[in-house]
Scaffold this motif. Structure first.
Motif, PDB file in Angstrom:
ATOM      1  N   ARG A 291     -15.828 -14.728  -1.186  1.00 45.71           N
ATOM      2  CA  ARG A 291     -16.424 -13.910  -2.253  1.00 45.71           C
ATOM      3  C   ARG A 291     -17.131 -12.674  -1.707  1.00 45.71           C
TER       4      ARG A 291
ATOM      5  N   ASP B  58     -13.971  -7.293   0.717  1.00 43.03           N
ATOM      6  CA  ASP B  58     -13.743  -6.091  -0.094  1.00 43.03           C
ATOM      7  C   ASP B  58     -12.322  -6.131  -0.649  1.00 43.03           C
ATOM      8  N   VAL B  59     -12.181  -6.526  -1.926  1.00 40.68           N
ATOM      9  CA  VAL B  59     -10.841  -6.671  -2.510  1.00 40.68           C
ATOM     10  C   VAL B  59     -10.177  -5.309  -2.711  1.00 40.68           C
ATOM     11  N   SER B  60     -10.961  -4.229  -2.803  1.00 39.35           N
ATOM     12  CA  SER B  60     -10.376  -2.898  -3.027  1.00 39.35           C
ATOM     13  C   SER B  60      -9.617  -2.406  -1.807  1.00 39.35           C
TER      14      SER B  60
ATOM     15  N   PHE C   6      -5.619  -4.455  -8.183  1.00 40.77           N
ATOM     16  CA  PHE C   6      -6.039  -5.766  -7.679  1.00 40.77           C
ATOM     17  C   PHE C   6      -4.808  -6.597  -7.336  1.00 40.77           C
TER      18      PHE C   6
ATOM     19  N   TYR D 227      -5.495 -12.837  -3.773  1.00 38.70           N
ATOM     20  CA  TYR D 227      -6.817 -13.335  -4.152  1.00 38.70           C
ATOM     21  C   TYR D 227      -6.734 -14.345  -5.297  1.00 38.70           C
TER      22      TYR D 227
ATOM     23  N   LEU E  73     -11.994 -12.919  -8.267  1.00 41.54           N
ATOM     24  CA  LEU E  73     -12.495 -11.776  -7.508  1.00 41.54           C
ATOM     25  C   LEU E  73     -11.969 -10.444  -8.070  1.00 41.54           C
ATOM     26  N   ARG E  74     -11.369 -10.499  -9.264  1.00 36.62           N
ATOM     27  CA  ARG E  74     -10.736  -9.305  -9.828  1.00 36.62           C
ATOM     28  C   ARG E  74     -11.702  -8.123  -9.887  1.00 36.62           C
ATOM     29  N   ASP E  75     -12.938  -8.344 -10.268  1.00 37.12           N
ATOM     30  CA  ASP E  75     -13.918  -7.254 -10.361  1.00 37.12           C
ATOM     31  C   ASP E  75     -14.859  -7.235  -9.158  1.00 37.12           C
ATOM     32  N   GLY E  76     -14.428  -7.881  -8.070  1.00 39.82           N
ATOM     33  CA  GLY E  76     -15.317  -7.964  -6.914  1.00 39.82           C
ATOM     34  C   GLY E  76     -16.412  -8.998  -7.161  1.00 39.82           C
ATOM     35  N   TYR E  77     -17.289  -9.150  -6.195  1.00 43.16           N
ATOM     36  CA  TYR E  77     -18.368 -10.136  -6.309  1.00 43.16           C
ATOM     37  C   TYR E  77     -19.703  -9.435  -6.121  1.00 43.16           C
TER      38      TYR E  77
END
Length: 440
Positions: A323, A326-328, A357, A362, A390-394
């Motif tokens: 979590r 950095d998913v971006s 995303f 993820y 984690l679509r919108d980050g954590y």
């Protein structure tokens, strides 16, 4: 490690990249204690590092955003009277950390979001029950407030840190315990031991339910972790002192699922496992490389992916919970490599051109909410981690104040801050200050 057939996997091209100089943490005096722990623990809010300190044991806690040169006045967390040997962040509260020490105690700390300038020297609770140094501390993955400690007295104790009670005590190990790892839902844990046995333990039955003598032939220390599907991934040494990894099914321990020789370096390989991708990262103390593998259901079951190499050897390593990545940037893992005087982040990313995303990279991951209360787990319930997208980050939640109920001082004789107590696995241990707390 070459392959004649190119295997299809989205993780084939994962590459590691060290952060820029200004993204590191400098002037950190990493502990010189000769103990095979990682010396480093990280979560989405903080980096914690065991450091050299005079007059006892201490560790440093830095907000992740506080990169660059360490302020000489930055406060330490001090409270142990002997060197700190292991630290672990609570998976259910990013402000709670457990530590253990040569002083025979484990302690639980509340770390404020704003550190201030004074050392933190008052733990929430002191856990006393070991007669020798405590070298391992690890939180239960799904139950609130459950903490496991293992000491050089060959004893494993499981605590409810909300009350300070020792719930379970196990003395099945005749020698020094090298490591302890919970399975995904916390119903079992595995251990490696100086007697060269790999054990699977059911803590609530207080028994060893499976064991394997010498999964690796060498006498050097082993490590073992549970994979997502209940198998065991091990690292150790051959009789000729080559480093080796293995994959085992604990229901049929006779033959390994996979066994792979690596090299002749002498550093113990510390495995860091990501259940979402089924990848494992191997970091040897004194190595200057991180090797990573993917575990699959097709032969050879443990697939070598690549190696990240740098010039300087590592003293220890921290592994960010999923979590916190950095998913971006398509980052699927982040490790924090300790040098003698600094710590540098290493990002593991999957190269993708799209800015969208990436659902396949993820899947929903373990969040910060506990799935069970301590009483439910003790009564025999098991739950997998509560997952989150984690679509919108954590975004880490703000620090939660602990609800502390003061103990009635008339209920027991006065005790010093560190009152000693024997532990039979069921005693209510005297603990320091304020208890219990339930909002952890």
């Amino acid at each position: 490690m070459s392959r004649s057939i190119v295997r299809q996997s989205k993780f084939r091209h994962v590459f590691g990249q060290a952060g820029k100089t200004e993204q590191g943490y400098d002037d950190i005096r990493v502990s010189k204690v000769t103990w095979d722990s990682s010396f480093c623990a990280v979560n989405p809010k903080f980096l914690a590092v065991i450091v050299e300190s005079s007059g006892g044991g201490a560790f440093l806690v830095l907000p992740l955003s506080k990169m660059g040169r360490l302020d000489k006045n930055h406060p330490l967390v001090t409270g142990h009277t002997g060197p700190v040997l292991d630290i672990d962040w609570c998976p259910h509260n990013d402000n709670i950390l457990a530590s253990c020490s040569e002083d025979t105690t484990a302690m639980v700390w509340q770390i404020p979001d704003q550190m201030g300038t004074r050392p933190i020297s008052e733990p929430i609770v002191v856990l006393e029950g070991h007669s020798k140094r405590v070298g391992i501390v690890t939180w239960h993955p799904t139950a609130r407030n459950i903490l496991l400690t293992a000491g050089s007295d060959n004893l494993i104790i499981i605590w409810n840190v909300g009350t300070g009670e020792a719930l379970i005590s196990m003395d099945d190990h005749p020698d020094l315990i090298y490591n302890v790892s919970w399975n995904r839902n916390g119903s079992l844990f595995c251990t490696t031991c100086k007697d060269r046995r790999l054990r699977v333990c059911d803590p609530r039955k207080r028994e060893v339910v499976a064991e394997r003598m010498a999964p690796h032939d060498g006498i050097r220390p082993m490590r073992a972790i549970f994979t997502r599907d209940g198998n065991l991934f091990t690292t150790g040494f051959t009789r000729m002192s080559q480093r080796e990894l293995g994959l085992w099914d604990p229901t049929s321990f006779e033959e390994p699922i996979a066994l792979l020789e690596l090299d002749t370096s002498n550093g113990v390989l510390l495995p860091y496992y990501d259940p979402d991708t089924n990848m494992v990262y191997l970091c040897g103390k004194g190595d200057s490389s991180i090797r990573y593998f993917e575990i699959t259901e097709e032969p050879p079951y443990v697939h070598y992916l690549s190696t990240f190499s740098s010039k300087e050897p590592q003293r220890g390593m921290g592994f960010m919970p999923k979590r916190g990545v950095d998913v971006s940037k398509c980052e699927i893992a982040r490790l924090y490599k300790l040098h003698d005087k600094k710590c540098e982040p290493i990002a593991m990313t999957v190269p993708r051109k799209s800015d969208l995303f990436q659902d396949d990279l993820y899947p929903d991951t373990a969040g910060s909410d506990p799935a069970l209360e301590p009483e439910e787990w003790l009564e025999g319930r098991d739950e997998d981690p509560i997952l989150q997208s984690l679509r919108d980050g954590y975004v880490p939640p703000k620090s939660r104040e602990l609800k502390v109920a003061k103990k009635n001082v008339l209920d027991s004789r006065p005790t010093t801050r560190r009152s000693m107590s024997s532990c039979d696995g069921s005693a209510n241990l005297p603990v320091s200050h304020t208890l219990p707390y339930s909002d952890l």
